[in-house]
Design an enzyme around this catalytic site. Structure first.
Site, short mmCIF file in Angstrom:
data_model
loop_
_atom_site.label_atom_id
_atom_site.label_comp_id
_atom_site.label_asym_id
_atom_site.label_seq_id
_atom_site.Cartn_x
_atom_site.Cartn_y
_atom_site.Cartn_z
N ARG A 1 6.69 -46.81 -9.77
CA ARG A 1 6.84 -47.51 -8.50
C ARG A 1 6.45 -48.98 -8.69
O ARG A 1 5.30 -49.26 -8.99
CB ARG A 1 5.96 -46.90 -7.42
CG ARG A 1 6.18 -45.41 -7.17
CD ARG A 1 5.15 -44.93 -6.14
NE ARG A 1 5.24 -43.53 -5.86
CZ ARG A 1 4.60 -42.56 -6.52
NH1 ARG A 1 3.81 -42.89 -7.54
NH2 ARG A 1 4.72 -41.30 -6.18
N HIS B 1 -1.05 -40.85 2.92
CA HIS B 1 -1.25 -41.82 1.84
C HIS B 1 -2.44 -41.41 0.97
O HIS B 1 -2.35 -41.38 -0.27
CB HIS B 1 -1.49 -43.22 2.42
CG HIS B 1 -1.82 -44.25 1.39
ND1 HIS B 1 -3.12 -44.54 1.01
CD2 HIS B 1 -1.02 -45.03 0.62
CE1 HIS B 1 -3.11 -45.47 0.08
NE2 HIS B 1 -1.85 -45.79 -0.19
N LYS C 1 0.83 -1.20 0.00
CA LYS C 1 0.00 0.00 0.00
C LYS C 1 0.86 1.25 0.00
O LYS C 1 0.63 2.19 -0.79
CB LYS C 1 -0.93 -0.01 1.22
CG LYS C 1 -1.98 1.08 1.21
CD LYS C 1 -2.94 0.92 2.38
CE LYS C 1 -3.73 -0.36 2.27
NZ LYS C 1 -4.71 -0.52 3.37
N MET D 1 -5.81 -7.10 8.68
CA MET D 1 -5.20 -6.25 9.70
C MET D 1 -6.02 -4.97 9.88
O MET D 1 -7.08 -4.82 9.30
CB MET D 1 -3.74 -5.97 9.33
CG MET D 1 -2.89 -7.23 9.43
SD MET D 1 -1.17 -6.94 9.00
CE MET D 1 -1.28 -6.59 7.26
N TYR E 1 15.05 -32.44 -15.38
CA TYR E 1 13.62 -32.69 -15.48
C TYR E 1 13.01 -32.75 -14.09
O TYR E 1 13.70 -32.96 -13.09
CB TYR E 1 13.32 -33.98 -16.25
CG TYR E 1 13.70 -35.26 -15.52
CD1 TYR E 1 12.81 -35.88 -14.64
CD2 TYR E 1 14.94 -35.87 -15.72
CE1 TYR E 1 13.14 -37.04 -13.97
CE2 TYR E 1 15.28 -37.03 -15.06
CZ TYR E 1 14.38 -37.61 -14.19
OH TYR E 1 14.72 -38.77 -13.52
N SER F 1 18.07 -39.27 -9.42
CA SER F 1 16.74 -38.70 -9.28
C SER F 1 16.52 -38.42 -7.80
O SER F 1 16.68 -39.33 -6.96
CB SER F 1 15.66 -39.66 -9.79
OG SER F 1 14.38 -39.07 -9.65
N GLU G 1 18.13 -39.78 -1.76
CA GLU G 1 17.10 -39.52 -0.76
C GLU G 1 17.65 -39.62 0.67
O GLU G 1 16.88 -39.57 1.63
CB GLU G 1 15.92 -40.47 -0.95
CG GLU G 1 16.32 -41.92 -1.12
CD GLU G 1 15.18 -42.79 -1.65
OE1 GLU G 1 14.01 -42.44 -1.41
OE2 GLU G 1 15.48 -43.81 -2.29
#
Length: 911
Positions: free
Chosen positions: A582, A451, A22, A102, A877, A789, A770
């Site tokens: 997977r 999950h 503002k 606010m 990627y 990956s 990982e």
């Protein structure tokens, strides 16, 4: 001395970090020569000092005094003068727009003496006393923290007594009476009189705005909008102009384009004889902005001219607040306006056609989140809905169906032609069959990476999780709403909104998305189902913007897919391969018994026999997936989950056998052997135990099985004239030696298949990063790996020491409240801890092997903010759920265009 106060003449629109949105825009309008009431901005830095120390910095008071005197000199009036008072407003203004979150206080400077002077100078006694009662009401609520009801009750009691329809009917005497009553309320509630000193009013109002940064509603809004908690708000102190000064006065809000549709035109609301808060508070019915042309054509023409000028200057939709004081137009605020997702795409495309922005800029004007909201079916906004509860929105969409609580019923009812909502306390891998056929998934437990949430997003299913107001009794088939006591049963129809988390009773009409038809089947298909001209315009806009994003992006976009159906969906959405297939999902259902056989085998021969039974099933799975992605890479992750996901539950098994014994029933030797084997393989922390590469090394036949299935499937398709491009990915690698062993086994099997089939196979072998150890030692692991990956879900777990399945429902909300998180590290990459691990692995991996291919396949691969980080560190990627592929395509294009963006951590790290 630190400068904490800036006149509107000193700043510009680029200083939002310091002056807030503002304040920066007020300065910009002042620089443009627009009619802005003079004032000054107290910086966000002052707010941060105040919040840290509990008091304002010493020099702030001095700087405010000097700024007030400059305004007084400009206006020829003094703050709160008893004869000709200067009045001021105090408004918040953070870097990011937080509408209504606010505080605002108007008419600072009025007191028992100056109200008389204001009445004389304005020639309108009623106006003066109306302004005073407004100050008392706002100051009481905002600064003194008095509940609003006493003020509202007094106001309504007077109006009811007099038979008034609303505020304009009140006389001067009525307003004087209200002023007395409001002052009594303040004295009763606080024990002190309303402060008559104007400077005291101003200082307290400034502190109230600082404090409003941490109100509950502001904290919730920041969390939802991913606004950092530590940036603070600026405070804007501005000369009051009055829309409540009788005839020829009023206030309004307008937009340079329709924020709902994006269409050009005159859009806004105007309210005669009112102050700005009356418009946004909704306490009076407004007039359309076009009515101002009839009431005051001079002001209307000036306003529309300024609207055109501001839109041209900002090159975007502008949201404007203005006041007309006795025929004089004043500009109180402008900002780039919030808009619907559909309007965002239309406006960006229109501005390109109008040659106000470039096509690159159009891509940066829309977001993946906005595109997401256009993809999924939505509830008809005009339909009547009965909300019964609410949970956490986990996967967008609108779903209506019968309540079911188990797979068998879900399948049975679906085959009978019914739509179903799978309702569970929480889901697990065994629920996949029911999740596949359900229109939507609703759980009482879990978070956005539970999950249910992860699988639902992967399938494009609507999902609401963590609805803790629900008491779900799956055995009884009931769902109780704890807050209301109402009960729903299996077969009852409910509706869930995966974008808002709302849960509705009964059937709610759903509308399809033409954007989804376009993305899956092309432009003509999208236009064919567009219900109106506006939808056709939207489809064209999405097409042009997404096409340009594809042309600009450097990173490729792959999908996470585990079946031919998922692979086809991914390809339809524009995926350039599969970044994560997977294999564990291929071992569920009827095949689970074979896996159990393999794990519990007493000797090598029994284990080999079980593996041989699995081979043809696995091979056919890969044939289907490779065929669906013909010519595109498919990265197959070797089996990753811990053992317990393939074995009977130890507790349940123990209880079942104990019950049989208690009933005098015979427990077979086989049952005892299974219990002993399950107990032997039981782990206290299975996510850090025998899983991934570790399971493969313990059971080498499992690696051989999967590599052979991959190789034989590829060889079959090559023989059939296809072009399969499989890649083998090893999970949970932490050591180069692990990678060496697996690579030796894999290369041996590939060579065997080549010899057996006569087909030459080119199958890269890489690994997931990982574990922190893998990231740190990426330079050595790269010598044995063709690609990395990043599995950022597990990397986040192991970097933080979190169990994703547990922490979201236990202490994450506390971490948000404490400011440790601004956003869940499972939702967006933790750039302060996990991000550097990715950066290290990229740098060290490429130092050893410059040509190594790098990607990411965790949930973060579809997160817009994370995609920008992956562009910055140079990944090749990203891979995400099929239904997030278009979002990733757009964000990868945005990231390439904005590749000089500065990235900041999204949480405050603990010391």
């Amino acid at each position: 001395m630190t400068k904490y106060v800036y006149d509107f003449t000193e700043g510009d629109k680029e200083q939002k970090d310091l002056l807030g949105g503002k304040g920066a825009n007020l300065a910009e309008m002042t620089n443009l020569g627009l009619p802005v009431p003079p004032g000054f901005t107290i910086t966000t830095e002052a707010c941060r000092v105040y919040l840290k120390n509990g008091e304002s910095p010493d020099e702030l008071a001095v700087q405010v005094t000097r700024a007030i005197r400059r305004v007084e000199e400009t206006m020829g009036k003094n703050l709160g003068d008893s004869k000709d008072p200067l009045l001021m407003s105090v408004r918040s203004g953070a870097k990011f727009s937080m509408p209504g979150m606010m505080e605002t206080v108007l008419n600072i400077g009025l007191n028992d003496e100056s109200v008389v002077g204001l009445a004389e100078q304005s020639g309108d006694e009623r106006f003066a006393w109306d302004s005073y009662r407004r100050l008392l009401q706002m100051f009481g609520k905002t600064v003194l923290h008095i509940e609003g009801e006493p003020f509202a009750d007094a106001l309504h009691a007077l109006q009811d007594e007099k038979g008034y329809a609303g505020d304009p009917d009140m006389t001067t005497d009525d307003l004087k009476r209200l002023v007395d009553e409001f002052k009594e309320i303040i004295k009763k509630e606080t024990g002190e009189d309303f402060p008559q000193d104007p400077r005291t009013q101003l200082d307290l109002a400034i502190e109230a705005v600082f404090n409003s940064w941490n109100t509950e509603r502001a904290v919730i809004y920041r969390r939802r909008e991913h606004i950092p908690a530590d940036i603070g708000t600026a405070v804007n102190v501005q000369t009051m102009v009055f829309g409540n000064m009788g005839e020829g006065s009023g206030t309004g809000v307008c937009f340079t384009r329709d924020p709902s549709t994006g269409h050009s035109g005159v859009y806004g609301d105007y309210l005669e004889d009112a102050q700005g808060e009356d418009v946004v508070a909704g306490i009076r019915n407004t007039l359309p902005l076009s009515a101002l042309e009839e009431l005051d054509k001079k002001s209307y023409d000036e306003l529309t001219s300024i609207m055109d000028r501001l839109e041209t200057h900002y090159r975007d939709l502008c949201d404007i607040e203005f006041t007309v004081q006795r025929g004089k137009l004043w500009m109180l605020q402008t900002r780039v306006g919030k808009r619907t997702a559909a309007a965002a795409f239309r406006i960006a495309d229109q501005l390109v056609d109008e040659k106000l922005i470039t096509r690159d800029e159009a891509v940066t004007r829309v977001t993946g989140d906005q595109l997401t909201s256009l993809l999924f079916p939505q509830f008809d906004k005009d339909a009547d809905k009965v909300e019964i509860s609410r949970g956490m929105p986990a996967s967008p969409g609108a779903a209506v169906g019968e309540i079911v609580m188990d797979n068998a019923t879900a399948v049975e009812r679906t085959k009978a032609g019914a739509s179903v909502i799978l309702v569970r306390r929480e889901t697990n891998p065994d629920d996949l069959e029911g999740m596949v056929v359900a229109e939507g998934i609703l759980t009482a437990r879990g978070g956005k990476t539970s999950h249910a949430a992860v699988v639902a997003r992967g399938m494009g299913r609507c999902c609401v999780v963590g609805a803790d107001d629900l008491l779900i009794n799956e055995s009884a088939g009931t769902m109780d709403i704890k807050s209301t006591g109402k009960q729903y049963k299996v077969g009852d129809v409910i509706a869930i909104d995966g974008a808002s988390g709302e849960i509705f009773e009964g059937d709610v009409p759903v509308t399809d998305s033409p954007v989804t038809a376009y993305l899956t089947s092309g432009l003509e298909a999208g236009l064919a189902v567009a219900p109106d001209e506006g939808s056709e315009e939207l489809v064209h806009a999405v097409d042009r913007i997404l096409t340009h994003a594809d042309e600009k992006r450097r990173m490729r976009v792959r999908a996470n897919a585990d079946s031919p159906e998922d692979a086809k969906a991914a390809r339809d959405f524009g995926a350039q391969g599969i970044g994560l297939c997977r294999t564990e999902h291929m071992f569920l259902g009827e095949r689970r018994k074979l896996v159990e056989e393999m794990i519990l085998a007493k000797d090598d021969d029994a284990q080999k026999a079980a593996l041989e039974k699995l081979l043809p099933h696995q091979r056919e799975d890969f044939v289907g997936i490779f065929d669906a992605m013909d010519g595109l890479p498919v990265t197959v992750r070797l089996i990753d989950p811990p053992l317990h996901e393939f074995l009977p539950d130890l507790t349940q098994l123990s209880v079942d056998l104990a019950v049989k014994e208690a009933k005098g029933e015979e427990v077979t030797d086989e049952e005892r052997e299974v219990l002993a084997a399950v107990r032997q393989n039981h782990e206290q922390n299975p996510m850090l135990g025998l899983r991934g590469v570790r399971l493969g090394l313990k059971i080498p036949g499992l690696i051989r099985l999967q590599v052979r299935a991959i190789s034989e499937a590829a060889a079959k398709l090559i023989k059939d004239g296809k072009d399969p491009k499989p890649e083998i990915m090893v999970p949970l690698i932490g050591s180069i030696r692990e990678m060496q062993i697996v690579r030796e086994i894999a290369e041996e099997v590939i060579a065997e298949v080549e010899e057996e089939t006569g087909q030459k196979l080119d199958i890269p072998i890489g690994n997931m990063i990982e574990l922190p150890r893998a990231a740190i030692s990426a330079d050595t692991i790269a010598t044995e790996s063709d690609f990395f990956s990043f599995g950022t879900n597990d990397l986040t777990q192991t970097a933080w020491g979190f169990s994703r399945d547990d922490v979201e429902g236990t202490f994450f909300n506390d971490y948000f409240d404490y400011g440790i998180f601004g956003v869940s590290p499972f939702e967006s990459v933790d750039l302060g801890g996990v991000g550097p691990l990715v950066d290290i692995a990229v740098e060290r991996g490429r130092k050893t092997k410059p040509e190594i291919h790098l990607g990411v396949c965790g949930e973060h691969g579809g997160d817009p903010q994370s995609i920008h980080f992956f562009e910055m560190v140079g990944l090749d990627y990203v891979s995400c759920s099929p239904f997030r592929v278009p979002i990733a395509r757009l964000e990868a294009g945005r990231a390439a265009i904005e590749n000089e963006t500065t990235y900041e951590t999204q949480f405050v790290p603990s010391n």
